[in-house]
Write a protein that holds these residues in place. Structure first.
Motif, mmCIF file in Angstrom:
data_model
loop_
_atom_site.group_PDB
_atom_site.id
_atom_site.type_symbol
_atom_site.label_atom_id
_atom_site.label_comp_id
_atom_site.label_asym_id
_atom_site.label_seq_id
_atom_site.Cartn_x
_atom_site.Cartn_y
_atom_site.Cartn_z
ATOM 1 N N ASP A 24 51.115 36.990 16.302
ATOM 2 C CA ASP A 24 50.372 35.899 16.939
ATOM 3 C C ASP A 24 51.197 35.287 18.072
ATOM 4 O O ASP A 24 50.672 34.974 19.142
ATOM 5 N N GLY A 25 52.507 35.123 17.836
ATOM 6 C CA GLY A 25 53.381 34.599 18.887
ATOM 7 C C GLY A 25 53.429 35.533 20.088
ATOM 8 O O GLY A 25 53.393 35.095 21.242
ATOM 9 N N ARG A 26 53.518 36.825 19.828
ATOM 10 C CA ARG A 26 53.513 37.793 20.927
ATOM 11 C C ARG A 26 52.200 37.761 21.690
ATOM 12 O O ARG A 26 52.168 37.857 22.914
ATOM 13 N N MET A 27 51.101 37.631 20.959
ATOM 14 C CA MET A 27 49.786 37.561 21.607
ATOM 15 C C MET A 27 49.693 36.314 22.493
ATOM 16 O O MET A 27 49.134 36.370 23.584
ATOM 17 N N ASP A 28 50.248 35.193 22.017
ATOM 18 C CA ASP A 28 50.247 33.973 22.830
ATOM 19 C C ASP A 28 51.051 34.171 24.117
ATOM 20 O O ASP A 28 50.629 33.755 25.196
ATOM 21 N N ARG A 29 52.215 34.832 23.999
ATOM 22 C CA ARG A 29 53.025 35.094 25.193
ATOM 23 C C ARG A 29 52.292 36.026 26.148
ATOM 24 O O ARG A 29 52.292 35.821 27.360
ATOM 25 N N LEU A 30 51.647 37.053 25.599
ATOM 26 C CA LEU A 30 50.888 37.973 26.453
ATOM 27 C C LEU A 30 49.714 37.266 27.116
ATOM 28 O O LEU A 30 49.397 37.520 28.281
ATOM 29 N N ASP A 31 49.088 36.353 26.367
ATOM 30 C CA ASP A 31 47.978 35.594 26.930
ATOM 31 C C ASP A 31 48.465 34.721 28.085
ATOM 32 O O ASP A 31 47.811 34.612 29.123
ATOM 33 N N GLY A 32 49.643 34.108 27.905
ATOM 34 C CA GLY A 32 50.226 33.305 28.988
ATOM 35 C C GLY A 32 50.545 34.166 30.197
ATOM 36 O O GLY A 32 50.306 33.773 31.341
ATOM 37 N N ARG A 33 51.082 35.360 29.956
ATOM 38 C CA ARG A 33 51.369 36.276 31.069
ATOM 39 C C ARG A 33 50.095 36.680 31.781
ATOM 40 O O ARG A 33 50.050 36.763 33.002
ATOM 41 N N MET A 34 49.049 36.972 31.016
ATOM 42 C CA MET A 34 47.768 37.362 31.624
ATOM 43 C C MET A 34 47.206 36.216 32.471
ATOM 44 O O MET A 34 46.668 36.444 33.552
ATOM 45 N N ASP A 35 47.339 34.986 31.957
ATOM 46 C CA ASP A 35 46.870 33.833 32.731
ATOM 47 C C ASP A 35 47.620 33.735 34.058
ATOM 48 O O ASP A 35 47.020 33.506 35.112
ATOM 49 N N ARG A 36 48.955 33.917 34.003
ATOM 50 C CA ARG A 36 49.749 33.856 35.235
ATOM 51 C C ARG A 36 49.370 34.993 36.179
ATOM 52 O O ARG A 36 49.294 34.803 37.386
ATOM 53 N N LEU A 37 49.141 36.179 35.616
ATOM 54 C CA LEU A 37 48.738 37.313 36.454
ATOM 55 C C LEU A 37 47.386 37.060 37.104
ATOM 56 O O LEU A 37 47.172 37.398 38.273
ATOM 57 N N ASP A 43 45.347 33.903 43.655
ATOM 58 C CA ASP A 43 46.084 33.472 44.838
ATOM 59 C C ASP A 43 46.128 34.586 45.878
ATOM 60 O O ASP A 43 46.005 34.347 47.074
ATOM 61 N N GLN A 44 46.302 35.830 45.423
ATOM 62 C CA GLN A 44 46.345 36.976 46.336
ATOM 63 C C GLN A 44 44.995 37.159 47.019
ATOM 64 O O GLN A 44 44.934 37.441 48.211
ATOM 65 N N THR A 45 43.910 36.958 46.263
ATOM 66 C CA THR A 45 42.577 37.070 46.843
ATOM 67 C C THR A 45 42.383 35.999 47.911
ATOM 68 O O THR A 45 41.864 36.281 48.994
ATOM 69 N N ALA A 46 42.800 34.774 47.609
ATOM 70 C CA ALA A 46 42.690 33.694 48.593
ATOM 71 C C ALA A 46 43.569 33.987 49.798
ATOM 72 O O ALA A 46 43.169 33.733 50.946
ATOM 73 N N LEU A 47 44.747 34.553 49.564
ATOM 74 C CA LEU A 47 45.643 34.908 50.664
ATOM 75 C C LEU A 47 45.033 36.002 51.532
ATOM 76 O O LEU A 47 45.120 35.941 52.761
ATOM 77 N N ASP A 48 44.394 36.981 50.898
ATOM 78 C CA ASP A 48 43.745 38.045 51.661
ATOM 79 C C ASP A 48 42.619 37.486 52.532
ATOM 80 O O ASP A 48 42.470 37.864 53.689
ATOM 81 N N ALA A 49 41.836 36.563 51.975
ATOM 82 C CA ALA A 49 40.750 35.942 52.742
ATOM 83 C C ALA A 49 41.324 35.147 53.914
ATOM 84 O O ALA A 49 40.797 35.199 55.032
ATOM 85 N N THR A 50 42.411 34.436 53.676
ATOM 86 C CA THR A 50 43.048 33.666 54.745
ATOM 87 C C THR A 50 43.595 34.601 55.826
ATOM 88 O O THR A 50 43.462 34.316 57.021
ATOM 89 N N ASN A 51 44.199 35.718 55.411
ATOM 90 C CA ASN A 51 44.712 36.687 56.385
ATOM 91 C C ASN A 51 43.594 37.268 57.237
ATOM 92 O O ASN A 51 43.765 37.466 58.441
ATOM 93 N N GLU A 52 42.435 37.535 56.625
ATOM 94 C CA GLU A 52 41.295 38.044 57.389
ATOM 95 C C GLU A 52 40.833 37.015 58.413
ATOM 96 O O GLU A 52 40.534 37.357 59.554
#
Length: 99
Positions: A24-37, A43-52
């Protein structure tokens, strides 16, 4: 014998519980990583739109720069023509005055 079996079963259940807690602890850490990803991806999508948008603006600025260059060239030509006309009129007036 039954008491020994119950103790063994309780011990096994405790080990399973500990392993589930770790999982369960590992799943929580993975969930946090997925949220950050996902945030990074957003953010990358917004950056791509801004670059366009910046690329589009850059093209517009380049087009305006070319137009300004043509206008400056046209103004320079008009200055030269007006200067030549004034010189010709001055020569004509000097010639009429001399006669």
């Amino acid at each position: 014998m039954a008491n020994h079996f119950n103790d063994l079963l309780l011990q096994t259940l405790k080990q399973i519980n500990v392993r589930l807690d770790r999982l369960d602890g590992r799943m929580d850490r993975l969930d946090g990583r997925m949220d950050r990803l996902m945030e990074t991806k957003a953010d990358q999508t917004a950056l791509d739109a801004t670059n366009e948008k910046l690329d589009s603006l850059s093209e517009k600025v380049d087009d305006l720069g070319r137009r300004m260059g043509r206008l400056e060239g046209g103004i320079g030509t008009l200055k030269w023509i007006i200067g030549a006309e004034v010189a010709v009129i001055g020569v004509i007036l000097a010639f009429i005055k001399a006669c």
